[in-house]
Design an enzyme around this catalytic site. Structure first.
Site, PDB file in Angstrom:
ATOM      1  N   GLU A 351       0.830  -1.203   0.000  1.00 59.34           N
ATOM      2  CA  GLU A 351       0.000   0.000   0.000  1.00 59.34           C
ATOM      3  C   GLU A 351       0.865   1.253   0.000  1.00 59.34           C
ATOM      4  OE1 GLU A 351      -4.173   0.400   1.824  1.00 59.34           O
ATOM      5  OE2 GLU A 351      -2.869   1.316   3.329  1.00 59.34           O
ATOM      6  N   HIS A 382       6.135 -26.592   3.316  1.00 52.92           N
ATOM      7  CA  HIS A 382       5.275 -27.606   2.711  1.00 52.92           C
ATOM      8  C   HIS A 382       4.280 -26.972   1.751  1.00 52.92           C
ATOM      9  CE1 HIS A 382       6.717 -30.761   5.502  1.00 52.92           C
ATOM     10  NE2 HIS A 382       6.872 -29.730   6.315  1.00 52.92           N
ATOM     11  N   LYS A 508     -13.762   2.066  -3.722  1.00 51.24           N
ATOM     12  CA  LYS A 508     -14.773   2.459  -2.731  1.00 51.24           C
ATOM     13  C   LYS A 508     -15.805   3.391  -3.364  1.00 51.24           C
ATOM     14  CE  LYS A 508     -11.744   2.397   1.367  1.00 51.24           C
ATOM     15  NZ  LYS A 508     -11.199   3.256   2.449  1.00 51.24           N
TER      16      LYS A 508
END
EC number: 5.3.1.9
Length: 547
Positions: A351, A382, A508
């Protein structure tokens, strides 16, 4: 050609001249490589010897930082200059962790330290009143659970700290709600008693839709339990830069704590946004967290670049991102309690540095922020470590490893530490084809030749190791501040603003329109978005349960 461009081109030529040198050969030729390429600060050790460079590379990188005026930009950060140019603000998160007696720090011509002290002490006092049972629920019962409602910077930092410091937890259980998906809040509420729960609404603007939707849902939960509006308000507190908006929401002024315009959300855990940390571990431990961060601040602001841990971390990241064209970077904490650290780093780095425009608005002159991901070691071994070891992509790795376990010491801690060290060594050394053949010496030649290429490891894969003597509040503060300053230095070299996030806002803005249109009516979007909205309406008509 200016000095910065000359320094950049010098590094490009240097990479071409040295890219053939293998790390295993560097270690063989430099017995003192670790001694020269590690730094210590209190309980932290930073080992950067397993990187694809030599002392000459570091000198060139330091020269690049010098020509980018890193020293001047660091001074501007520390003294309250408006380093967040697009929003016209300072970035004074370092002031939040200054000790008592520190010199004045000015933002917009006023000393901000008195306000910082006042709000910190108010938040600490409130946390203590909850822990001590001095502040009780409306029915006179002690508060047993504290729910922090926030998202992004108001959530990731506090949640990571509370998880990391679990062994220091006091008696109140702390929970976090961030997602507007009803399941996120519902799975918390189903375990709670409204009489013994305190909710904290954290939003810098007090307009964050996800946060306010969840806060309103909590109010509805209280109404359903038979609480009046005033009784419900007794169970709310808030942290916001818009304290009046928080009070308009119904939260009493004495339980509204201020955060500041000159601190970005992802740097705000050091402010009253850290209230859930204060509740979880107590005021003394929170002050230790601040002290650790301040220790790293002092190191950062007063140590020459060649010995400066955050500067070195940043220069190494620039070296791989811009000159070796790495495909990303990964952070792997070998500590279960640090398992949220990669998510916090993901936001901090991506960000802050995911910008295609320079600080002055012109196109960025180079490749900027990289892809940052990670997970909990040993689990990652893994999962994606196969790609790190034998894949075709270059992805440098940070190993973050506490030396002392926070649980029962029965050999599992030693196993965890050993695996971290082994992975770093394996990435660096690799395994040649001849070494793979030697391991398969007992097999018939044809089978040996068939399998050996699959067991060859290219090696020469770089990593840093960040070791902590223990995972304490102080060491956690140092670790977090180191990564904060690393991010700032990268932004300084790339000439981007690490303190704004305009890319978050556009989605937004569109969502506000689409929310109303999902129920029907006129909408004008691209064909794909219209198709997605139509499917939503279809599912609603069929009783698909969307809401």
């Amino acid at each position: 050609m200016d000095a910065f461009t000359r320094a950049w081109y010098a590094l490009e030529r240097h990479y071409q001249d040295t890219c053939h040198i293998l790390l295993r050969d560097r270690f063989a030729a430099e017995p003192d490589r670790f001694e020269r390429m590690h730094e210590r600060l209190d309980g932290m050790l930073f080992d950067y010897s397993k990187n694809r460079f030599g002392e000459d590379t570091l000198q060139l990188l330091c020269r690049l930082a010098e020509t980018a005026d890193l020293e001047g930009k660091m001074r501007a950060l520390r003294t309250g200059a408006k380093v967040n140019g697009s929003e016209g603000r300072a970035a004074l998160h370092t002031a939040l962790r200054l000790p008592d007696g520190a010199d004045a720090v000015y933002a917009d011509g006023r000393d901000v330290l008195p306000e910082i002290r006042r709000e910190l002490n108010r938040a600490l006092k409130f946390a203590h009143s909850l822990d001590d049972g001095l502040y009780q629920g409306i029915t006179g019962k002690r508060i047993a659970d504290f729910v922090h409602i926030g998202i992004g910077g108001s959530d990731l930092g506090p949640a990571m700290c509370v998880q990391a410091l679990e062994p220091f937890r006091r008696q109140i259980s702390v929970h976090f709600v961030s997602n507007a998906d009803p399941a996120c809040l519902d799975e918390v509420l189903c375990r709670l008693n409204p009489e013994t729960t305190m909710f904290c609404v954290a939003s810098k603007s007090f307009k964050t839709p996800e946060t306010l939707l969840n806060a309103e849902a909590v109010k509805a939960w209280y109404r359903g339990a038979g609480f009046s509006e005033s009784e419900t308000a007794h169970h709310f507190c808030a942290v916001s830069a818009d304290t009046e908006a928080a009070q308009s929401f119904g939260i009493a002024a004495e339980r509204v704590f201020a955060m500041y315009d000159w601190v970005g959300g992802r740097y705000s855990v050091w402010s009253p946004v850290g209230l859930p940390v204060m509740v979880a571990v107590g005021g003394a431990r929170f002050r230790e967290l601040l002290a650790g961060a301040h220790a790293m601040d002092s190191h950062f602001f007063h140590t020459p670049p060649r010995r400066n841990i955050p500067v070195l971390m940043a220069l190494i990241a620039v070296w791989y991102n811009n000159f070796q064209h790495a495909d990303g970077q990964t952070a792997v904490p070998y500590s279960h309690n640090l398992r949220l650290l990669p998510a916090w780093l993901n936001q901090l780095d991506m960000e802050s540095l995911g910008k295609s425009r320079a600080s002055d608005g012109s196109p960025a002159a180079c490749k900027t922020g990289g892809i940052v991901f990670g997970g909990e070691g040993v689990n990652c071994q893994h999962a994606y470590f196969q790609l790190l070891h034998q894949g075709t992509r270059l992805i440098p790795c940070d190993f973050i490893v506490p030396m002392t376990a926070q649980g029962a010491e029965d050999g599992r801690s030693r196993f965890t530490v050993a695996n971290a060290f082994a992975q770093a060594e394996a990435l660096m050394k690799g395994k040649t084809l001849d070494e793979a053949r030697a391991e398969l010496a007992d097999l018939p030649e044809a089978e040996r030749e068939r399998l050996a290429p699959h067991k060859e490891f290219p090696g020469n894969r770089p990593s840093n190791s960040i070791l902590l003597d223990r995972l304490t509040p102080c060491n956690l503060g140092m670790l977090m501040a180191a990564y904060e300053h690393k991010t700032f230095v990268q932004g300084a070299i790339w000439n981007v603003n690490p303190f704004d996030q305009w890319g978050v806002e556009y989605g937004k803005q569109l969502a506000k329109t689409i929310i109303g249109e999902l129920e029907g009516g006129t909408s004008v979007h691209d064909a794909s978005t219209e198709g997605l909205m139509a499917f939503y309406r279809e599912c609603r008509l069929k009783g698909g349960g969307a809401a």
